[in-house]
Design an enzyme around this catalytic site. Structure first.
Site, PDB file in Angstrom:
ATOM      1  CB  SER A  15      -0.980   0.000   1.179  1.00 31.66           C
ATOM      2  OG  SER A  15      -0.305   0.193   2.395  1.00 31.66           O
ATOM      3  CE  LYS A  63      21.560  -9.490   7.006  1.00 33.71           C
ATOM      4  NZ  LYS A  63      20.210  -8.911   6.964  1.00 33.71           N
ATOM      5  CG  MET A  88       8.516  -6.913   6.816  1.00 34.34           C
ATOM      6  SD  MET A  88       8.449  -5.319   7.684  1.00 34.34           S
ATOM      7  CE  MET A  88       7.794  -5.848   9.252  1.00 34.34           C
ATOM      8  CG  HIS A 107       8.669   1.324  12.305  1.00 32.54           C
ATOM      9  ND1 HIS A 107       8.741  -0.028  12.020  1.00 32.54           N
ATOM     10  CD2 HIS A 107       8.298   1.422  13.597  1.00 32.54           C
ATOM     11  CE1 HIS A 107       8.439  -0.713  13.116  1.00 32.54           C
ATOM     12  NE2 HIS A 107       8.159   0.133  14.082  1.00 32.54           N
TER      13      HIS A 107
HETATM   14  C1  GAR Z   1       3.732  -0.443   6.692  1.00 32.37           C
HETATM   15  O1  GAR Z   1       2.816  -0.117   7.709  1.00 32.37           O
HETATM   16  C2  GAR Z   1       5.148  -0.090   7.109  1.00 32.37           C
HETATM   17  O2  GAR Z   1       5.223   1.036   7.913  1.00 32.37           O
HETATM   18  C3  GAR Z   1       5.557  -1.323   7.863  1.00 32.37           C
HETATM   19  O3  GAR Z   1       5.044  -2.384   7.104  1.00 32.37           O
HETATM   20  C4  GAR Z   1       3.807  -1.957   6.513  1.00 32.37           C
HETATM   21  C5  GAR Z   1       3.814  -2.364   5.055  1.00 32.37           C
HETATM   22  O4  GAR Z   1       2.547  -2.183   4.490  1.00 32.37           O
HETATM   23  N1  GAR Z   1       6.973  -1.396   8.014  1.00 32.37           N
HETATM   24  C6  GAR Z   1       7.575  -1.871   9.087  1.00 32.37           C
HETATM   25  O5  GAR Z   1       6.983  -2.351  10.025  1.00 32.37           O
HETATM   26  C7  GAR Z   1       9.091  -1.776   9.036  1.00 32.37           C
HETATM   27  N2  GAR Z   1       9.644  -2.241  10.249  1.00 32.37           N
HETATM   28  P1  GAR Z   1       2.378  -2.076   2.929  1.00 32.37           P
HETATM   29  O6  GAR Z   1       3.057  -3.300   2.311  1.00 32.37           O
HETATM   30  O7  GAR Z   1       0.901  -2.085   2.721  1.00 32.37           O
HETATM   31  O8  GAR Z   1       3.026  -0.794   2.484  1.00 32.37           O
END
Ligand code: GAR
Length: 185
Positions: A15, A63, A88, A107
């Protein structure tokens, strides 16, 4: 004038990737990097016509091996900035050294509170009255590195983890493109 070329890294629904693509950016998103074959963000990349590089970390010995490949692909595509959007994975020295001060992350909490996975669930369970969104430069930690922008969000007494997530993501989708454009100037 030639636009700066950027890559978005994502692992999930995408998103935030979509919000970035739907905004008038001062840079061009020229590559989507995804570490989860089959992730929903890949359909979105196709819709927006953004080339993808998909990798499975299990197919590399380490990695540093997959990051060497990543850096190669990024350089091949002439990428100078990286926007993590639900990616992630912790970056290692190979990626960090190649893109020093050029990798930012979004985040869903007011860092340093609630780093790592499920930050929204963590905040909800902790019963805080305020949480928020952070955009920051990354380093080799989990959601650590200098903060660029933060926005607070009130947690209402009738919120569920889902309603809170909706409001947090609305802020993410508005804030990330604004911060990106600020950095591209
Ligand atoms: C988002 O809310 C982002 O902030 C979070 O993952 C989600 C991804 O949603 N990121 C973290 O938690 C990073 N540690 P999306 O795939 O719908 O953009």
């Amino acid at each position: 004038m030639k636009k700066i070329r950027a890559a978005v890294f994502a692992s999930g629904a995408g998103s935030n990737f979509q919000a970035i693509m739907e905004n008038d950016l001062l840079c061009e998103v020229a590559l989507l990097v995804c570490d989860k074959p089959g992730a929903r963000v890949l359909e979105k990349a196709e819709k927006f016509g953004v080339p993808t590089f998909v990798f499975d970390s299990k197919e590399y010995a380490s990695k540093s091996d997959y990051e060497k490949e990543l850096v190669h692909r990024l350089q091949q595509a002439d990428i100078s900035w990286i926007f993590l959007a639900g990616y992630m994975r912790i970056a290692g020295p190979t990626l960090l050294n190649a893109y020093e001060n050029k990798i930012i992350n979004i985040h869903p909490s007011l860092l340093p509170e609630f780093p790592g996975k499920d930050a929204i669930g963590q905040a909800f369970k902790a019963g805080v009255s305020t949480t928020g969104v952070t955009v920051h430069y990354i380093d080799d930690g989990i959601d650590t590195g200098p903060v660029i922008a933060q926005e607070s969000i009130e947690v209402f007494s009738d919120d569920t983890a889902e309603t809170l997530k909706e409001r947090i993501q609305q802020v993410e989708h508005r804030l990330y493109p604004v911060v990106i454009n600020r950095l591209m100037k």
